[in-house]
Structure formats: structure tokens, C-alpha cells
Design a protein around this motif. Sequence first.
Motif, mmCIF file in Angstrom:
data_model
loop_
_atom_site.group_PDB
_atom_site.id
_atom_site.type_symbol
_atom_site.label_atom_id
_atom_site.label_comp_id
_atom_site.label_asym_id
_atom_site.label_seq_id
_atom_site.Cartn_x
_atom_site.Cartn_y
_atom_site.Cartn_z
ATOM 1 N N VAL A 130 12.974 -9.380 -38.268
ATOM 2 C CA VAL A 130 11.859 -8.466 -38.725
ATOM 3 C C VAL A 130 10.344 -9.328 -39.148
ATOM 4 O O VAL A 130 9.402 -9.215 -39.070
ATOM 5 C CB VAL A 130 12.358 -7.902 -39.970
ATOM 6 C CG1 VAL A 130 11.033 -6.835 -40.789
ATOM 7 C CG2 VAL A 130 13.391 -6.624 -39.606
ATOM 8 N N HIS A 131 10.866 -10.351 -39.640
ATOM 9 C CA HIS A 131 9.637 -11.498 -40.170
ATOM 10 C C HIS A 131 8.746 -12.272 -38.932
ATOM 11 O O HIS A 131 7.783 -11.953 -39.012
ATOM 12 C CB HIS A 131 10.249 -12.592 -41.113
ATOM 13 C CG HIS A 131 9.715 -13.842 -41.433
ATOM 14 N ND1 HIS A 131 10.094 -14.735 -41.897
ATOM 15 C CD2 HIS A 131 8.198 -13.669 -41.511
ATOM 16 C CE1 HIS A 131 9.024 -15.629 -42.282
ATOM 17 N NE2 HIS A 131 7.808 -15.062 -41.758
ATOM 18 N N ALA A 164 12.228 -6.574 -33.252
ATOM 19 C CA ALA A 164 13.142 -6.031 -34.268
ATOM 20 C C ALA A 164 13.313 -4.509 -34.054
ATOM 21 O O ALA A 164 14.424 -4.057 -33.880
ATOM 22 C CB ALA A 164 12.909 -6.254 -35.624
ATOM 23 N N PRO A 212 13.075 -1.870 -39.663
ATOM 24 C CA PRO A 212 12.804 -2.795 -40.628
ATOM 25 C C PRO A 212 12.515 -2.579 -42.005
ATOM 26 O O PRO A 212 12.978 -3.374 -43.083
ATOM 27 C CB PRO A 212 11.162 -3.043 -40.259
ATOM 28 C CG PRO A 212 11.218 -2.579 -39.044
ATOM 29 C CD PRO A 212 12.276 -1.533 -38.787
ATOM 30 N N GLN A 213 12.436 -1.235 -42.388
ATOM 31 C CA GLN A 213 12.375 -0.769 -43.567
ATOM 32 C C GLN A 213 13.724 -0.924 -44.312
ATOM 33 O O GLN A 213 13.890 -1.214 -45.653
ATOM 34 C CB GLN A 213 12.018 0.791 -43.802
ATOM 35 C CG GLN A 213 10.532 0.723 -43.623
ATOM 36 C CD GLN A 213 9.833 2.175 -43.391
ATOM 37 O OE1 GLN A 213 10.536 3.103 -43.735
ATOM 38 N NE2 GLN A 213 8.655 2.230 -43.049
ATOM 39 N N ARG A 238 3.211 -3.107 -46.771
ATOM 40 C CA ARG A 238 3.488 -4.319 -46.166
ATOM 41 C C ARG A 238 2.433 -5.593 -46.759
ATOM 42 O O ARG A 238 1.375 -5.117 -47.413
ATOM 43 C CB ARG A 238 3.321 -4.316 -44.629
ATOM 44 C CG ARG A 238 4.429 -3.712 -44.087
ATOM 45 C CD ARG A 238 4.899 -4.208 -42.650
ATOM 46 N NE ARG A 238 5.096 -5.584 -42.948
ATOM 47 C CZ ARG A 238 5.417 -6.435 -41.947
ATOM 48 N NH1 ARG A 238 5.157 -6.134 -40.539
ATOM 49 N NH2 ARG A 238 5.733 -7.887 -42.081
ATOM 50 N N ASN A 291 9.162 -11.277 -35.551
ATOM 51 C CA ASN A 291 8.612 -10.428 -34.806
ATOM 52 C C ASN A 291 9.091 -8.849 -34.800
ATOM 53 O O ASN A 291 10.240 -8.603 -34.322
ATOM 54 C CB ASN A 291 9.144 -10.785 -33.057
ATOM 55 C CG ASN A 291 8.414 -10.090 -32.197
ATOM 56 O OD1 ASN A 291 7.645 -8.841 -32.289
ATOM 57 N ND2 ASN A 291 8.451 -10.715 -30.782
ATOM 58 N N GLN A 292 8.406 -8.091 -35.695
ATOM 59 C CA GLN A 292 8.777 -6.784 -36.044
ATOM 60 C C GLN A 292 8.804 -5.939 -34.946
ATOM 61 O O GLN A 292 9.938 -4.988 -34.803
ATOM 62 C CB GLN A 292 7.620 -6.189 -36.855
ATOM 63 C CG GLN A 292 8.261 -4.834 -37.438
ATOM 64 C CD GLN A 292 7.620 -4.531 -38.793
ATOM 65 O OE1 GLN A 292 6.619 -5.291 -39.237
ATOM 66 N NE2 GLN A 292 8.183 -3.584 -39.561
ATOM 67 N N ARG A 293 7.971 -5.988 -33.638
ATOM 68 C CA ARG A 293 8.187 -5.148 -32.529
ATOM 69 C C ARG A 293 9.549 -5.248 -31.841
ATOM 70 O O ARG A 293 10.357 -4.291 -31.715
ATOM 71 C CB ARG A 293 7.078 -5.306 -31.768
ATOM 72 C CG ARG A 293 5.832 -4.750 -32.212
ATOM 73 C CD ARG A 293 4.745 -4.315 -31.194
ATOM 74 N NE ARG A 293 3.672 -4.183 -31.663
ATOM 75 C CZ ARG A 293 2.474 -4.740 -31.490
ATOM 76 N NH1 ARG A 293 2.667 -6.033 -30.968
ATOM 77 N NH2 ARG A 293 1.523 -4.676 -32.337
ATOM 78 N N ARG A 320 14.498 -4.482 -45.216
ATOM 79 C CA ARG A 320 13.859 -4.882 -46.239
ATOM 80 C C ARG A 320 14.379 -4.413 -47.561
ATOM 81 O O ARG A 320 14.517 -5.338 -48.513
ATOM 82 C CB ARG A 320 12.102 -4.586 -46.238
ATOM 83 C CG ARG A 320 11.408 -5.174 -45.099
ATOM 84 C CD ARG A 320 10.057 -4.616 -45.448
ATOM 85 N NE ARG A 320 9.571 -4.758 -46.742
ATOM 86 C CZ ARG A 320 8.520 -4.200 -47.036
ATOM 87 N NH1 ARG A 320 8.000 -3.152 -46.375
ATOM 88 N NH2 ARG A 320 8.058 -4.244 -48.327
#
Lengths: 328, 288
Positions: free
Chosen positions: A191-192, A198, A205-206, A109, A194-196, A209
Amino acid sequence: MNSGIKTVLFAALAVIGFFVPTLLGGSGAVYAACVLIAIFAVMSYGLDIVVSDLGEVSLAHTVFFAVGAYTTALLSVSAGLGPVLSLAGAILMVLLVAAALGFVTLQLREFVFSLVTYAVAVVAATIAQNWDFLGGSDGLRGIPAFELSWLGFKARNDQELWPVAYLLLLVAIYLVSAFRRSKLGQAAMMVHLNQRLAVTSGVDPQRIRLQVFLVSAPITASAGWLYAYQRAYISADVLETYFLILMLTAVVVMGRRLLLGPLLGVALIQIQEKFFSFGGYVDKIILGSVLILTLAFLPNGLFGVVAPLRNLFIRRATPVGKTIPERS
Amino acid sequence: MNFTQQLVNGIVLGHAYALIAIGWTVLLGVARLVNFGHGQMYMLGAFVTWYGVSRLGLPYFVAIPVAMLVGVAVGYVMQRVMLQLTLKQDLVSIMIVTLGFGYVLHGAAALFFGSTGQILETPFSTKDIYWGDLWFTYQDIAIVIVAILFFAVLKYVIDRTRIGRLARMVAEDPQLAQLAGVNVRRVYLGVFAFEGAAVALAAALVAPRTPILTSMGFDEVIITFVVVVLGGIGSVTGSYVAGLALGLFTAFFGAFVSPAYATAAAFAVLIAVLVVRPGGLAVSPGGR
């Protein structure tokens, strides 16, 4: 604004856009500049969705651009394929490269991601300079003119290439706007920001991406495809930092997540370099300074300066509680 | 090309890599900051030293501090411009801004120093030492000694002194540090000025080994990346070990496989490590 009116407006703008070179006098220099602006704008749109939507800085997009250009050069010179097949080849090739790169950097990241993508760009440049298969430091010459014989279309100069470049630009803009409305685009934003959130909403997230990467790379590669025809030869200088800085500046200078932002950004930069140039080195200083000053002092880009009223209705860009990025 | 000669080359090269990477290591480990203009700052340090020695006729020992002062100034200005981004910890923007600075430095240096290659000659680099069938220069010895001294002092400062503690505290939690009365801005400015000085010193010492070009910053920085990431991000001891290992690897790869692809091979090692241990490389901020 009503979406129906918006569509009509955009359609009108798209038609007017086509006649811009004619309106500007239609000289060879104007057409050359317009074709390059279209090509570099398409290149930047690929990076735009990674930087603006996904919020990661990929520095390997020059590699995607180069993969598009080199594949086109190899396919059209050695295999004698036409533009349609070379475009298909370029997209296929860049998908492979982007998938490999995306897979390797899946866990990374922020700066480690950027660092590795930057390293990829440097290594790609050394390979392009040294590998005879890619023409080494001489590059690949003799790329034929852009010709669609079944349509009776042949582009011998920039003026004749303009319709192709403009069409490519429209397709790229359409793809970016479709991406932003799509599920993937919205997941990328989540994801950008607020990843949590998401992750708790069931978004991986992966995977997001990797998918955004795979959408983005062909857009940039298709710019490389047309660039190969426009220049008629390709060498390792397509991997120069210039293209990277150009893309990044174009993406941020007008303001992020503005649909026409990258196009206007590229246009501004190219007009300065083509018609108001102070020599290569000073132009470098100007371009770099624009990038620095925009990011350091104009978080919303130039658009944020000329349209401050709009900001009254937009929610604060950085959430109040956000402080330190997650340590990984 | 015998084995021992490559071993000597590798050790010298390794200390050179470690020395070049030191500014980045401190930047990352101590302040959680990045600088993609590092390679161009290295280039600038080399050219300022070259200009001092060959154009202004300064002695080498005077040209080094001059180059370091220029480095401090560049580092300070960079950080001053992006201070708001640093305080917001907006790493994405910081990366792009530093990349932009690198580009500006490249343009400015080419404008001022010209785009032709130059050779930086120092009193040490022209004196060869033959020891049996081994060959090296006094410059090589200087690089090794300075690198070892620099790392030892740095480790001491970061671990044992007040300045080191302050910097680590800011890295750990900038807000808390500010509440505790630490002048966070000054620490950030100081760390960037240090980065400028460190990379200029490294350039003044290492650049005489190869011809210098204003465009060399682009590839120069990649070695630093590899050293910093392999060494465990921000770890001082780790950087030293990684630098040395990478130097040996590059020397042997260049001698026995292909010098043109040595950088690419170093990068392949980095990728391999990242795939095998993606998360295991990062250590906590301020980690040693």
C-alpha cells in the motif's frame, strides 16, 4: 544471511543486552537511563511501523502513549489493580481510541491525515490539562510501585524495574519483526509503495491502514503503561511535542525499516540528553536539528552513511517514474 | 456578555484566524506544500515584534517589517534546507522536517527570549473604543482592515498576475512547469518566504490580543488547520469564510459554553465535517 544463524545471533544479542547496565557500571543513573531508553524505544516502535512500513505520518502517537499512561494511573490508583490488569486495561482502552481515530481518518491521506492526527494530539493535551477526572494540570499522583505479588516481584527503583523494561523492549522488537514478516506487514508495504498495485492485487488499503494502526497503538501504549510506574505520577506533559519529536527522530535517524533502528536512535538521543546535556533549550535545538538534517540530507539515515557499500546491492529507494503524489 | 458583543468579538477573532492561516493557504493551494512549524513561526513573529517594541524601543510600525523580514529569512532557510525533498514532492518527509523546524524555533526562542509570558503592547491595543455598550480596541479594527485588504490583494495576485499564474502552474505540475522554463526552485523559495512574512504580519497584529509565550506555537497551529481544511484546502476565498465562521463559533462557544474547551470544540467541528465529507473538501491544486 542464513536465518538460523540470524536467530542465534539475535538471541545472543538479547542476552548481552540485558547486562548492558551492569557493564556500564550499574549506577543508579545508568539504570534510570536504560529503563527510559527501553520505554521510549518501545514507544517509538509503535510509530515505526506506521511511518516506515505504512508510509503515513501519524502525529497522534503521543496520544496513544498518554492513553496507556493515564489508563494505568487511573486503574492502579483508583481501582487498585496490579500491573497485569492495568496493562490489559491500557491496551483495551488504546484499541478503542485507535479504532475511533482510525475510523475517522480512514479516508484521509498524506498531510490531511497528519494534520488531523496532530490536531488530535493538541486537543488531547487541552483535555488532559482541563479535565478533573484526569487530574487536570496537577496530573495523577501516587501510582504504586510495580509489583507482581504472585511472583514475589517488586520494583522499588529503576534497577529493579530494568528486567520488566527490558522484557517489554524484547517483546516490542519481536512484534515489529513478526509484523514485517506477516501478511499484514507485506500488504502495508505494498500500500505504501504502490497503492494501485495493492488495489489490483485485492488488498483493501483502508482496511490495511486501520489494521496497522490497531497493531501499532498498543505497542506505544504499553510504553506509556510502564512509564506510569517508572515515574509514579502522570500529568499532561506526556502529551508534549518532545515525545513526538523524540519518536519521529528515533524512527528516521538510523535509517528506516532497520529492526534495531528506533532503539539505537532513542539510545543516542537519551545518552546525549542525560549525560551530555547543554540545558533543555539547546537540547531541543539539537534534537530538532538532527531530525531536520537526517531527513533533508541523509535519506537512508546514519546507517546509510556508515554502510555505503551495502547500498550497492540495494535497489534504488525511489522508483524512477515516481513524481507527484496522487491528488485526492 | 450580550449577543452583539460576542458578535463583534467573533468577527474580530475570525479575521484574526483568517489572517494567521493565509500563509498556509497559499503554501497549500499554490504550491502543494505544508508547514507544521507554522505555529512556531507565528510565535517567533510575535516575539520579534515584542522585542523590537519593548526592548529595542522601535516604533510599532518599524517592528512589524522587522518581524516580517525575520519571517522571510526563516521561511527561506527552511525551504532551502528541504528543497530536494520539495522537488521530489516527498510530502511525508517535508511534514516531519517542518515539525522539526518548529521544535528548533521553539528551543531557540525560549533560549533567546526566555520562557516567561510577555504582553505585546502597541499604540492601538491600549486604546479602547466604547460604542453603546460594545467594547473593542483600535487593534481589533486594524486586524479586520488588514485581513480584508490582504485577502483582496492576494486573490488578485493569484488570479490575475503573472506571479500568481507561475505559482499555480508549479503547483499543478512542477515538471511541466520546469520544462516550460519556469524556475521551480525560485517559486518554492518565494512561496515559503511569503509564508514567513505573512505569518509574521499576522502575529504582529493578532498577538497583542493575548499574552504571548514561547510554547504557544503548539496549539496556535490547530486553528490554522481547521481554517485551511474547512475552507477547502488551499482556497483563498474559502479560508476567509472559514476563518470568519470559526471566529464566530469560537466566540459564542467560549462565551456560552466553556472557554477552556473552545479549541477542542473547533476541532470537533473539523472532525464532523471530515466524517461527513471526507473527499469533498479537497479542491484541485491552484484552486480558488
